[in-house]
Write a protein that holds these residues in place. Structure first.
Motif, PDB file in Angstrom:
ATOM      1  N   VAL A 257      52.169   4.810   4.051  1.00  0.00           N
ATOM      2  CA  VAL A 257      52.301   3.769   3.025  1.00  0.00           C
ATOM      3  C   VAL A 257      52.408   2.383   3.668  1.00  0.00           C
ATOM      4  N   ALA A 258      53.067   2.311   4.815  1.00  0.00           N
ATOM      5  CA  ALA A 258      53.205   1.036   5.529  1.00  0.00           C
ATOM      6  C   ALA A 258      51.972   0.701   6.354  1.00  0.00           C
ATOM      7  N   ARG A 259      50.937   1.531   6.246  1.00  0.00           N
ATOM      8  CA  ARG A 259      49.685   1.346   6.992  1.00  0.00           C
ATOM      9  C   ARG A 259      49.958   1.235   8.489  1.00  0.00           C
ATOM     10  N   TYR A 260      50.903   2.062   8.935  1.00  0.00           N
ATOM     11  CA  TYR A 260      51.265   2.209  10.346  1.00  0.00           C
ATOM     12  C   TYR A 260      51.785   0.923  10.976  1.00  0.00           C
ATOM     13  N   CYS A 358      68.530   5.788  -0.067  1.00  0.00           N
ATOM     14  CA  CYS A 358      67.690   5.359   1.056  1.00  0.00           C
ATOM     15  C   CYS A 358      66.839   4.150   0.692  1.00  0.00           C
ATOM     16  N   CYS A 359      67.162   3.495  -0.416  1.00  0.00           N
ATOM     17  CA  CYS A 359      66.332   2.382  -0.917  1.00  0.00           C
ATOM     18  C   CYS A 359      66.962   1.033  -0.622  1.00  0.00           C
ATOM     19  N   ARG A 360      66.118   0.146  -0.176  1.00  0.00           N
ATOM     20  CA  ARG A 360      66.488  -1.261  -0.057  1.00  0.00           C
ATOM     21  C   ARG A 360      65.184  -2.020   0.131  1.00  0.00           C
ATOM     22  N   LEU A 361      65.100  -3.204  -0.427  1.00  0.00           N
ATOM     23  CA  LEU A 361      63.897  -3.994  -0.223  1.00  0.00           C
ATOM     24  C   LEU A 361      63.778  -4.376   1.248  1.00  0.00           C
ATOM     25  N   VAL A 362      62.678  -3.938   1.871  1.00  0.00           N
ATOM     26  CA  VAL A 362      62.466  -4.224   3.278  1.00  0.00           C
ATOM     27  C   VAL A 362      61.043  -4.746   3.447  1.00  0.00           C
ATOM     28  N   ALA A 363      60.802  -5.436   4.535  1.00  0.00           N
ATOM     29  CA  ALA A 363      59.463  -5.926   4.833  1.00  0.00           C
ATOM     30  C   ALA A 363      58.677  -4.846   5.553  1.00  0.00           C
TER      31      ALA A 363
END
Length: 364
Positions: A257-260, A358-363
């Motif tokens: 999902v983070a495109r590696y 396990c959720c938090r807004l992260v970059a």
């Protein structure tokens, strides 16, 4: 360093080999190729100097050596890069009497292993992992693979190496943060099999995040021994070896999902916290051991949370994961410290509930 200062960990089974660990272990590479003619040294771009040094040593011992450069990181694990390597081997006229040497992190060892497994239906490979992640995990066990747009490690083969050479001096070359990234895989071994690793980390993180310390060498060797023991018993992932996937089901989904753009260890770190919550919610794991996951990982500076807004994408990625069985998701959870088990097809409400902490807004 004399050979007496090197640690040798046997990996048994039908294709037995050794994991060699220690400073200046690179001197072991030529002996592992004693039955081969030429060697193709497949290396990531950042390990060019190390690859050249290995090639020079091989030539000094009577081997021809050719260098094949591949991209750094997960970009190497692509069918086009594998084809580039195959075409180079064809151009050079490599035969079954020749061999491959992989020099790089886990992505490079995965790719080179797959190339070796498929060239002429299999030629020998010596794995020279240069990252901590690869030393304790990726280079050991004979799992090789490349990625597809649909998911990670979906195309691969089992291909045991002729040997794995872990030169601890190479850890000095890692970019900032990469050693800690690799420690996620060591923590995973601590939770599923060897709690002494966790005790060592809790006794002082500086000692395990500084190259050259006896504490770091000890937990590397402990992690490698556990993997060697498991692989000896279950080379093809039909039984106990699946426990090594602890934290990896969600971890691989995060990477996709983070495109590696997320490091593997960071993704697995969050994945372990998720597995701990799954264990807690389903009544497998006690609160203290579940909480200990985030405590240790945060001590090391590893992430324990990921984005709340991408859960549907993560769930879709997990359903395509190679560890799934049909429509059934399977996770490794703990019944207690060093007591892993399989959680088969937990309901969607359980999956969502375990992700909430396990959720938090992260970059990205």
């Amino acid at each position: 360093m004399s050979s007496a200062d090197l640690t040798r960990i046997p990996v048994g089974g039908s294709s037995a080999y050794e994991i060699v660990i220690g400073d200046d272990a690179l001197t072991e590479v030529p002996a592992l190729l004693s039955g081969s003619g030429r060697a193709a040294v497949i290396h990531c771009q950042t390990m060019k100097d190390t690859a050249q040094a290995i090639a020079g040593d091989l030539r000094a011992h009577g081997h021809e050596a050719e260098l094949i450069a591949v991209p750094d990181g997960e970009q190497a694990k692509d069918h086009a890069v594998a084809a580039h390597c195959w075409n180079d081997l064809a151009r050079l006229g490599f035969t079954r009497s020749d061999a491959v040497v992989a020099v790089g992190g886990g992505a490079t060892t995965d790719l080179a292993g797959f190339v070796a497994a498929t060239w002429l239906r299999g030629v020998p490979i010596v794995q020279v992992p240069t990252s901590l992640t690869a030393m304790v995990d990726g280079a050991i066990g004979g799992k090789t693979a490349i990625n597809l747009s649909a998911g990670k490690n979906l195309v691969g083969a089992f291909h045991a190496p002729a040997g794995v050479v872990c030169d601890l001096r190479l850890l000095d070359t890692l970019p900032e943060g990469e050693l800690v990234n690799g420690l996620a895989e060591v923590v995973r071994i601590g939770f599923i099999a060897d709690p002494v690793i966790l005790d060592t980390i809790e006794a002082g993180t500086e000692a395990v995040t500084t190259p050259g310390t006896p504490q770091l060498r000890d937990i590397i060797e402990r992690a490698a021994r556990v993997k060697a023991e498991i692989v000896t018993e279950d080379m093809r992932d039909h039984g106990r070896r699946q426990f090594l996937n602890y934290g990896h089901t969600l971890g691989h989904a995060i990477e996709k999902v983070a495109r590696y753009r997320w490091r593997h260890g960071s993704a697995v770190s969050v994945g372990m916290c998720y597995a701990a919550e799954l264990g807690r919610i389903t009544g497998h794991l006690d609160d203290a051991t579940a909480d200990r996951h985030a405590e240790i990982l945060m001590m090391l500076g590893l992430p324990t949370t990921y984005r709340p807004d991408v859960w549907p994408d993560l769930l879709e990625a997990m359903r395509i994961d190679k560890k799934a069985r049909g429509s059934r998701l399977r996770f490794i959870v703990l019944d207690g410290l060093a007591s892993p088990t399989v959680l088969d097809d937990p309901g969607e409400e359980v999956l969502v509930a375990a992700y909430a902490p396990c959720c938090r807004l992260v970059a990205d």
